[in-house]
Design a protein around this motif. Structure first.
Motif, PDB file in Angstrom:
ATOM      1  N   GLN A 161     -15.467 -39.847  38.067  1.00 36.62           N
ATOM      2  CA  GLN A 161     -15.984 -39.344  36.515  1.00 36.62           C
ATOM      3  C   GLN A 161     -15.057 -39.729  35.537  1.00 36.62           C
ATOM      4  O   GLN A 161     -15.435 -39.856  34.271  1.00 36.62           O
ATOM      5  CB  GLN A 161     -16.346 -37.937  36.953  1.00 36.62           C
ATOM      6  N   LEU A 162     -13.643 -39.829  35.839  1.00 38.72           N
ATOM      7  CA  LEU A 162     -12.640 -40.054  34.622  1.00 38.72           C
ATOM      8  C   LEU A 162     -12.732 -41.527  34.129  1.00 38.72           C
ATOM      9  O   LEU A 162     -12.644 -41.565  33.058  1.00 38.72           O
ATOM     10  CB  LEU A 162     -11.298 -39.695  35.612  1.00 38.72           C
ATOM     11  N   GLN A 194     -16.158 -41.797  32.218  1.00 36.81           N
ATOM     12  CA  GLN A 194     -15.850 -41.456  30.688  1.00 36.81           C
ATOM     13  C   GLN A 194     -15.179 -42.126  29.972  1.00 36.81           C
ATOM     14  O   GLN A 194     -15.139 -41.813  28.574  1.00 36.81           O
ATOM     15  CB  GLN A 194     -15.321 -39.957  30.883  1.00 36.81           C
ATOM     16  N   GLN A 195     -14.527 -43.086  30.070  1.00 38.47           N
ATOM     17  CA  GLN A 195     -13.594 -44.219  29.432  1.00 38.47           C
ATOM     18  C   GLN A 195     -14.907 -44.555  28.372  1.00 38.47           C
ATOM     19  O   GLN A 195     -15.984 -45.023  28.836  1.00 38.47           O
ATOM     20  CB  GLN A 195     -13.292 -45.219  30.181  1.00 38.47           C
ATOM     21  N   SER A 255     -19.220 -33.975  39.402  1.00 43.69           N
ATOM     22  CA  SER A 255     -18.631 -34.437  38.285  1.00 43.69           C
ATOM     23  C   SER A 255     -19.699 -34.606  37.522  1.00 43.69           C
ATOM     24  O   SER A 255     -19.578 -34.393  36.281  1.00 43.69           O
ATOM     25  CB  SER A 255     -17.821 -35.781  38.612  1.00 43.69           C
ATOM     26  N   VAL A 280     -19.353 -32.559  33.351  1.00 45.48           N
ATOM     27  CA  VAL A 280     -19.279 -33.177  32.164  1.00 45.48           C
ATOM     28  C   VAL A 280     -20.923 -33.474  31.355  1.00 45.48           C
ATOM     29  O   VAL A 280     -21.261 -34.414  30.665  1.00 45.48           O
ATOM     30  CB  VAL A 280     -18.740 -34.461  32.142  1.00 45.48           C
ATOM     31  N   ASP A 327     -23.244 -37.567  25.686  1.00 46.88           N
ATOM     32  CA  ASP A 327     -22.523 -38.728  26.059  1.00 46.88           C
ATOM     33  C   ASP A 327     -22.856 -39.314  27.185  1.00 46.88           C
ATOM     34  O   ASP A 327     -23.061 -40.646  27.591  1.00 46.88           O
ATOM     35  CB  ASP A 327     -21.002 -38.441  25.556  1.00 46.88           C
ATOM     36  N   LEU A 328     -22.832 -38.362  28.204  1.00 49.00           N
ATOM     37  CA  LEU A 328     -22.691 -38.814  29.582  1.00 49.00           C
ATOM     38  C   LEU A 328     -24.408 -39.359  29.871  1.00 49.00           C
ATOM     39  O   LEU A 328     -24.641 -40.536  30.588  1.00 49.00           O
ATOM     40  CB  LEU A 328     -22.577 -37.720  30.498  1.00 49.00           C
ATOM     41  N   LYS A 354     -24.768 -42.664  28.554  1.00 52.42           N
ATOM     42  CA  LYS A 354     -24.000 -43.845  29.226  1.00 52.42           C
ATOM     43  C   LYS A 354     -25.193 -44.022  30.450  1.00 52.42           C
ATOM     44  O   LYS A 354     -25.160 -45.273  30.848  1.00 52.42           O
ATOM     45  CB  LYS A 354     -22.867 -43.251  29.769  1.00 52.42           C
TER      46      LYS A 354
END
Ligand code: C2E
Ligand code: CA
Ligand code: CA
Ligand code: CA
Length: 275
Positions: free
Chosen positions: A119-120, A123-124, A153, A157, A161-162, A165
């Protein structure tokens, strides 16, 4: 602490924040591992429950440490996430997978590959653009790449935004899977909003035969949301029979195939597994 090198990191359960000498060395080693080509990928097939033919594979990372031997991703992925190194790993994996997809294509094999993305990394801000560029670079059709993100994850979040994406990835032509589903307590309302193709039922439900009712409920839930449902961690025929009866779409697990080296994947192409 255990002294055998292989087990050096075994005490660090995921999520534990320990800052010891071992831990610092592990971070340093992860950084070097990419350059030194110590990582490699294995591929675990998934099979259609109706004809038992391979539908695709999941890429799983392996680390052969020069002095400590094999270290499991369950151990080093968490450390990499906490140390800010996960994007470098996930990027490497995407490149490697594209290289493999192209190599298979040259041998006349068209095989979708699922990639686990932290997930990190997801998120970029440039994640979508970057993956699109990589696919282009290798001439890989986006429809052959599936992105797996864990339910936990996604729920952490769950914001505009997620969702944007996820939609962009699908517009590019990739498919999306929610991994480890069932342990993250998704709200149904959120789940409905996620534009995803596959639900992967968490292994714990399949393995615990007292929880097969939950498995049945997840299959029905996924189908009612228009998703395909995948069961992983299938180890015994009883589980397979149950899943086929309940019309779970795809099956993955040691019973059908362990993760394989790329050459070994080829033997499954076009054939049904016999159990
Ligand atoms: P996951 O994505 O849930 O992957 C499934 C794990 O279950 C894999 O472990 C697989 O080898 C194992 N498995 C598959 N079938 C069976 C079965 O029948 N029985 C049992 N007991 N296990 C089975 P692995 O490869 O050790 O990976 C562990 C976790 O590490 C993965 O869980 C995933 O969260 C993470 N991971 C693995 N590769 C990558 C990667 O390339 N990038 C990222 N970000 N994470 C990765
Ligand atoms: Ca996965
Ligand atoms: Ca999983
Ligand atoms: Ca997992």
């Amino acid at each position: 602490a255990k002294h055998s090198g292989r087990n050096m990191y075994r005490h660090y359960a995921p999520g534990m924040k320990v800052m010891t000498y071992d831990r610092l060395m592990l971070e340093r080693d992860i950084q070097q591992a990419i350059d030194r080509e110590e990582f490699h990928l294995v591929y675990q097939p998934k099979f259609s429950s109706s004809d038992m033919k391979m539908t695709g594979v999941e890429a799983l990372i392996r680390w052969n440490h020069p002095s400590r031997g094999r270290i499991s991703p369950a151990e080093f992925i968490t450390v990499a996430e906490q140390a800010g190194l996960i994007s470098a790993i996930d990027d490497w994996v995407v490149h490697k997978v594209c290289e493999q997809v192209r190599a298979w294509k040259e041998k006349g094999i068209e095989l979708p590959v699922s990639v686990n993305i932290s997930q990190l990394h997801f998120q970029q801000p440039d994640f979508v653009v970057s993956i699109g560029q990589t696919l282009n670079e290798y001439g890989v059709s986006p429809s052959l790449i599936d992105i797996e993100i864990t339910e936990t994850s996604l729920m952490q979040v769950a914001n505009e935004d997620l969702l944007a994406k996820l939609s962009q990835l699908r517009e590019l032509g990739l498919t999306l899977s929610i991994d480890d589903f069932g342990i993250g307590y998704s709200s149904l309302n959120l789940l409905r909003q996620f534009p995803v193709d596959y639900l992967k039922i968490d292994q714990s439900f399949v393995r615990d035969h007292g929880k097969l009712d939950i498995v049945r409920a997840i299959i029905q839930l996924g189908h009612s949301l228009g998703m395909r449902v995948v069961a992983e961690g299938v180890e015994v025929p009883l589980e397979l029979d149950f899943l086929r009866r309940e019309k779970c779409d795809e099956i993955q697990g040691y019973l059908l195939s362990r993760p394989l080296e790329p050459e070994a994947v080829r033997k499954h192409v076009g054939k049904s597994v016999n159990i």
